[in-house]
Design a protein around this motif. Structure first.
Motif, PDB file in Angstrom:
ATOM      1  N   ASP A   1       0.843  -1.204   0.000  1.00 32.24           N
ATOM      2  CA  ASP A   1       0.000   0.000   0.000  1.00 32.24           C
ATOM      3  C   ASP A   1       0.874   1.248   0.000  1.00 32.24           C
ATOM      4  OD1 ASP A   1      -2.461  -1.454   0.208  1.00 32.24           O
ATOM      5  OD2 ASP A   1      -2.101  -1.673   2.363  1.00 32.24           O
TER       6      ASP A   1
ATOM      7  N   GLY B   1       2.550   1.830  -3.366  1.00 34.85           N
ATOM      8  CA  GLY B   1       1.590   2.280  -4.370  1.00 34.85           C
ATOM      9  C   GLY B   1       1.056   3.684  -4.147  1.00 34.85           C
ATOM     10  N   GLU B   2       0.884   4.072  -2.896  1.00 41.44           N
ATOM     11  CA  GLU B   2       0.243   5.362  -2.605  1.00 41.44           C
ATOM     12  C   GLU B   2       1.208   6.516  -2.391  1.00 41.44           C
ATOM     13  OE1 GLU B   2      -2.971   5.078   0.257  1.00 41.44           O
ATOM     14  OE2 GLU B   2      -3.421   3.036  -0.427  1.00 41.44           O
TER      15      GLU B   2
ATOM     16  N   ARG C   1       4.905   5.936  -2.678  1.00 47.28           N
ATOM     17  CA  ARG C   1       6.222   5.522  -3.169  1.00 47.28           C
ATOM     18  C   ARG C   1       7.251   5.401  -2.045  1.00 47.28           C
ATOM     19  NH1 ARG C   1       5.770   5.422  -8.589  1.00 47.28           N
ATOM     20  NH2 ARG C   1       4.319   6.881  -9.538  1.00 47.28           N
TER      21      ARG C   1
END
Length: 108
Positions: A29, A32-33, A35
Motif C-alpha cells: 500500500d 503504491g500510494e 512511493r
C-alpha cells in the motif's frame, strides 16, 4: 533519533493518517500510494517511541506484514510525530462532525 525521520511528511503522515482512519496497511500500500519503502521502520518507531498500539497480521506465503491500530485505541489520545500532528486535528474534526450528525439525527 535523527530529525531526518520527521522530514518526510509524506510517508510518516500517510502512515499515521491511514492507521487513524482504521485502515489495514502493508508495504505494498505504501509503495503504491506514496512511493515509500520504510513502512516497517515507521511502524517500529510509532510503537516504540510513541506507544501506538499497532497490531500486525502476517499474510500469504511471503508473510507480508499488514498493520492496523487496536480497535480499543482512542486516536485523540495518541502521541503523534511532529510531521503528523495534523492527523490528530483531522481526527478530532471528523469526530465532531460525527457527534453533530448523531445529535441532529436524535433531534430530527
Amino acid at each position: 533519533m535523527n530529525d531526518l525521520w520527521y522530514s518526510n511528511r509524506t510517508q510518516v503522515y500517510w502512515t499515521c493518517r491511514a492507521l487513524v482512519q482504521g485502515r489495514t496497511i502493508s508495504t505494498l500500500d505504501e509503495i503504491g500510494e506514496v512511493r515509500g519503502w520504510r513502512l516497517g521502520a515507521i511502524i517500529h518507531t510509532l510503537r516504540s517511541k510513541y506507544g501506538w498500539p499497532i497490531l500486525t497480521d502476517y499474510r500469504g506465503p511471503e508473510r507480508v506484514g499488514h498493520y492496523t491500530l487496536s480497535k480499543s485505541c482512542d486516536v485523540l489520545m495518541l502521541d503523534y510525530p511532529r510531521s503528523a500532528k495534523d492527523v490528530r486535528a483531522e481526527a478530532k474534526a471528523v469526530q465532531i462532525e460525527s457527534d453533530d450528525a448523531a445529535t441532529g439525527a436524535a433531534n430530527g
